[in-house]
Design a protein around this motif. Structure first.
Motif, PDB file in Angstrom:
ATOM      1  N   TRP A  22      -7.718 -17.208  12.120  1.00  0.00           N
ATOM      2  CA  TRP A  22      -8.518 -17.605  13.271  1.00  0.00           C
ATOM      3  C   TRP A  22      -7.387 -18.326  14.240  1.00  0.00           C
ATOM      4  O   TRP A  22      -6.619 -18.777  13.910  1.00  0.00           O
ATOM      5  CB  TRP A  22      -9.741 -18.775  12.795  1.00  0.00           C
ATOM      6  N   ASP A  23      -8.002 -18.082  15.419  1.00  0.00           N
ATOM      7  CA  ASP A  23      -7.360 -18.807  16.630  1.00  0.00           C
ATOM      8  C   ASP A  23      -8.237 -19.920  17.175  1.00  0.00           C
ATOM      9  O   ASP A  23      -9.427 -20.024  16.528  1.00  0.00           O
ATOM     10  CB  ASP A  23      -7.092 -17.672  17.622  1.00  0.00           C
ATOM     11  N   GLY A  24      -8.002 -20.662  18.019  1.00  0.00           N
ATOM     12  CA  GLY A  24      -8.825 -21.531  18.693  1.00  0.00           C
ATOM     13  C   GLY A  24     -10.119 -21.202  19.082  1.00  0.00           C
ATOM     14  O   GLY A  24     -11.100 -21.979  18.761  1.00  0.00           O
ATOM     15  N   ALA A  25     -10.149 -19.934  19.515  1.00  0.00           N
ATOM     16  CA  ALA A  25     -11.676 -19.440  19.942  1.00  0.00           C
ATOM     17  C   ALA A  25     -12.479 -19.323  18.901  1.00  0.00           C
ATOM     18  O   ALA A  25     -13.632 -19.669  18.797  1.00  0.00           O
ATOM     19  CB  ALA A  25     -11.463 -18.280  20.827  1.00  0.00           C
ATOM     20  N   SER A  65       2.938 -15.109  11.309  1.00  0.00           N
ATOM     21  CA  SER A  65       1.766 -14.709  11.782  1.00  0.00           C
ATOM     22  C   SER A  65       1.513 -15.736  13.008  1.00  0.00           C
ATOM     23  O   SER A  65       0.464 -15.350  13.819  1.00  0.00           O
ATOM     24  CB  SER A  65       0.672 -14.670  10.786  1.00  0.00           C
ATOM     25  N   ARG A  66       2.347 -16.852  13.263  1.00  0.00           N
ATOM     26  CA  ARG A  66       1.981 -17.932  14.324  1.00  0.00           C
ATOM     27  C   ARG A  66       3.021 -17.469  15.312  1.00  0.00           C
ATOM     28  O   ARG A  66       2.897 -18.268  16.274  1.00  0.00           O
ATOM     29  CB  ARG A  66       2.202 -19.273  13.567  1.00  0.00           C
ATOM     30  N   ALA A  67       3.652 -16.303  15.345  1.00  0.00           N
ATOM     31  CA  ALA A  67       4.896 -16.208  16.491  1.00  0.00           C
ATOM     32  C   ALA A  67       4.304 -15.984  17.832  1.00  0.00           C
ATOM     33  O   ALA A  67       4.691 -16.635  18.804  1.00  0.00           O
ATOM     34  CB  ALA A  67       5.648 -15.261  16.019  1.00  0.00           C
ATOM     35  N   ALA A  68       3.017 -15.159  17.713  1.00  0.00           N
ATOM     36  CA  ALA A  68       2.600 -14.654  18.981  1.00  0.00           C
ATOM     37  C   ALA A  68       1.571 -15.727  19.750  1.00  0.00           C
ATOM     38  O   ALA A  68       1.585 -16.070  20.799  1.00  0.00           O
ATOM     39  CB  ALA A  68       1.871 -13.317  18.864  1.00  0.00           C
ATOM     40  N   ALA A  69       0.686 -16.425  18.851  1.00  0.00           N
ATOM     41  CA  ALA A  69      -0.311 -17.196  19.589  1.00  0.00           C
ATOM     42  C   ALA A  69      -0.703 -18.184  18.138  1.00  0.00           C
ATOM     43  O   ALA A  69      -0.338 -18.204  16.887  1.00  0.00           O
ATOM     44  CB  ALA A  69      -1.510 -16.428  19.818  1.00  0.00           C
ATOM     45  N   PRO A  70      -1.250 -19.339  18.529  1.00  0.00           N
ATOM     46  CA  PRO A  70      -1.326 -20.396  17.492  1.00  0.00           C
ATOM     47  C   PRO A  70      -2.633 -19.671  16.536  1.00  0.00           C
ATOM     48  O   PRO A  70      -3.762 -19.680  17.083  1.00  0.00           O
ATOM     49  CB  PRO A  70      -1.887 -21.501  18.303  1.00  0.00           C
ATOM     50  N   VAL A  71      -2.304 -19.671  15.346  1.00  0.00           N
ATOM     51  CA  VAL A  71      -3.132 -19.132  14.443  1.00  0.00           C
ATOM     52  C   VAL A  71      -3.366 -20.039  13.208  1.00  0.00           C
ATOM     53  O   VAL A  71      -2.241 -20.351  12.976  1.00  0.00           O
ATOM     54  CB  VAL A  71      -3.328 -17.704  14.072  1.00  0.00           C
ATOM     55  N   PHE A  72      -4.456 -20.055  12.278  1.00  0.00           N
ATOM     56  CA  PHE A  72      -4.406 -20.564  10.983  1.00  0.00           C
ATOM     57  C   PHE A  72      -5.366 -19.860  10.193  1.00  0.00           C
ATOM     58  O   PHE A  72      -5.951 -19.055  10.511  1.00  0.00           O
ATOM     59  CB  PHE A  72      -4.732 -22.016  11.384  1.00  0.00           C
ATOM     60  N   ASP A 127     -20.431 -23.155   8.363  1.00  0.00           N
ATOM     61  CA  ASP A 127     -20.285 -22.302   7.089  1.00  0.00           C
ATOM     62  C   ASP A 127     -18.966 -23.241   6.015  1.00  0.00           C
ATOM     63  O   ASP A 127     -18.995 -22.711   4.952  1.00  0.00           O
ATOM     64  CB  ASP A 127     -19.617 -20.752   7.075  1.00  0.00           C
ATOM     65  N   HIS A 128     -19.162 -24.388   6.374  1.00  0.00           N
ATOM     66  CA  HIS A 128     -18.081 -25.374   5.457  1.00  0.00           C
ATOM     67  C   HIS A 128     -16.628 -24.596   5.109  1.00  0.00           C
ATOM     68  O   HIS A 128     -16.337 -24.127   3.966  1.00  0.00           O
ATOM     69  CB  HIS A 128     -18.873 -25.476   4.285  1.00  0.00           C
ATOM     70  N   VAL A 129     -16.052 -24.392   6.380  1.00  0.00           N
ATOM     71  CA  VAL A 129     -14.845 -23.660   6.342  1.00  0.00           C
ATOM     72  C   VAL A 129     -13.731 -24.593   5.755  1.00  0.00           C
ATOM     73  O   VAL A 129     -13.391 -25.670   6.801  1.00  0.00           O
ATOM     74  CB  VAL A 129     -14.467 -22.970   7.731  1.00  0.00           C
ATOM     75  N   TYR A 130     -12.865 -24.092   5.103  1.00  0.00           N
ATOM     76  CA  TYR A 130     -11.574 -24.836   4.530  1.00  0.00           C
ATOM     77  C   TYR A 130     -10.636 -24.306   5.481  1.00  0.00           C
ATOM     78  O   TYR A 130     -10.164 -23.111   5.683  1.00  0.00           O
ATOM     79  CB  TYR A 130     -11.255 -24.892   3.120  1.00  0.00           C
ATOM     80  N   PHE A 131      -9.483 -25.186   5.948  1.00  0.00           N
ATOM     81  CA  PHE A 131      -8.395 -24.660   6.885  1.00  0.00           C
ATOM     82  C   PHE A 131      -6.948 -24.914   6.115  1.00  0.00           C
ATOM     83  O   PHE A 131      -6.874 -25.768   5.484  1.00  0.00           O
ATOM     84  CB  PHE A 131      -8.566 -25.404   8.098  1.00  0.00           C
ATOM     85  N   GLN A 158      -5.794 -29.281  17.580  1.00  0.00           N
ATOM     86  CA  GLN A 158      -5.466 -29.187  18.903  1.00  0.00           C
ATOM     87  C   GLN A 158      -6.747 -28.152  19.631  1.00  0.00           C
ATOM     88  O   GLN A 158      -7.118 -28.663  20.643  1.00  0.00           O
ATOM     89  CB  GLN A 158      -4.222 -28.654  19.498  1.00  0.00           C
ATOM     90  N   ALA A 159      -7.046 -27.012  18.983  1.00  0.00           N
ATOM     91  CA  ALA A 159      -8.030 -26.270  19.546  1.00  0.00           C
ATOM     92  C   ALA A 159      -9.325 -26.800  19.799  1.00  0.00           C
ATOM     93  O   ALA A 159     -10.042 -26.856  20.710  1.00  0.00           O
ATOM     94  CB  ALA A 159      -8.238 -25.056  18.545  1.00  0.00           C
ATOM     95  N   ALA A 160      -9.672 -27.955  18.612  1.00  0.00           N
ATOM     96  CA  ALA A 160     -10.950 -28.393  18.672  1.00  0.00           C
ATOM     97  C   ALA A 160     -10.944 -29.415  19.920  1.00  0.00           C
ATOM     98  O   ALA A 160     -11.984 -29.667  20.592  1.00  0.00           O
ATOM     99  CB  ALA A 160     -11.330 -29.261  17.393  1.00  0.00           C
ATOM    100  N   ARG A 161      -9.865 -30.250  20.102  1.00  0.00           N
ATOM    101  CA  ARG A 161      -9.770 -31.193  21.250  1.00  0.00           C
ATOM    102  C   ARG A 161     -10.016 -30.292  22.388  1.00  0.00           C
ATOM    103  O   ARG A 161     -10.881 -30.699  23.436  1.00  0.00           O
ATOM    104  CB  ARG A 161      -8.561 -31.827  21.141  1.00  0.00           C
ATOM    105  N   GLY A 162      -9.609 -29.146  22.614  1.00  0.00           N
ATOM    106  CA  GLY A 162      -9.508 -28.365  23.688  1.00  0.00           C
ATOM    107  C   GLY A 162     -11.100 -27.877  24.162  1.00  0.00           C
ATOM    108  O   GLY A 162     -11.367 -27.682  25.156  1.00  0.00           O
TER     109      GLY A 162
END
Length: 222
Positions: A92-95, A69-76, A58-62, A133-137
């Protein structure tokens, strides 16, 4: 996609293989780039031996999420340009990112008969470290362009005419540079695509050749 056929013809004439980063963006025909109406185009490019990466479905900008909001888990933060969530800012998270990258792969398999190469490029060329990092994963390596390889087709043609952009690229591009152009820009009055013909010819005269980003020797570069 307004210049998609013209660009394909130029690449074919010069026997150059490119890397296409795909997103399901709206086209001047009123449809979207990964609709069935474009399947013949993508099958032909696959048959010609080009490489293909994900540009997010969907041509997503990040951008970075607030620190709290990043304390518990990596989000963006993610803001799709198209699709059901167009214009909304999502956490979003890595998944979620991996799912978005794989949507392009799944759709490309349906319409072109092959999957993507393990490459992606974020819209705008930028994404937070957590997204990279998530994409590399999940198997996708991000590829940017070289400063000299920004061909300028996003810029207004009134202030950046084609001849100037061509002259600039011919004087600045060096061995190993990644070049970046689009299959059409809505806002540009004078399409840049015809300049790819003299650009490729001029770079070849300088002794340069071309390879896709999926070529092992190219992918191994920093």
């Amino acid at each position: 996609m307004s210049q998609a056929e013209a660009i394909a013809a130029i690449l074919r004439r010069h026997q150059v293989k490119a890397t296409f980063f795909l997103a399901n963006e709206r086209t001047p025909r009123g449809d979207f780039a990964l609709d069935d109406g474009w399947s013949a185009y993508w099958r032909a490019r696959a048959a010609e031996g080009h490489a293909f990466g994900s540009h997010t479905y969907d041509h997503v900008y990040f951008r970075e999420a607030p620190a709290a909001s990043r304390a518990a888990a990596p989000v963006f933060l993610a803001r799709p340009q198209f699709g059901a969530n167009a214009g909304r800012t999502l956490r979003w998270d890595g998944a979620a990112l991996c799912s978005e990258l794989r949507r392009v792969d799944a759709r490309f398999r349906e319409i072109a008969g092959r999957g993507l190469d393990p490459l992606w490029r974020a819209p705008g060329g930028r994404a937070p470290a957590a997204a990279m990092q998530a994409a590399r994963g999940c198997g996708f390596t991000h590829v940017h362009w070289a400063p000299a390889g920004f061909l300028g087709d996003e810029l207004p043609s009134e202030t950046h005419p084609n001849e100037r952009l061509l002259e600039q690229a011919l004087s600045r591009v060096r061995d190993g540079d990644v070049l970046m152009a689009h299959l059409g820009i809505w806002s540009r009055r004078e399409p840049f695509a015809p300049m790819l013909d003299p650009l490729i010819a001029g770079l070849k005269r300088q002794g340069l050749c071309f390879a896709t980003l999926a070529t092992p020797a190219v992918r191994g570069r920093p």
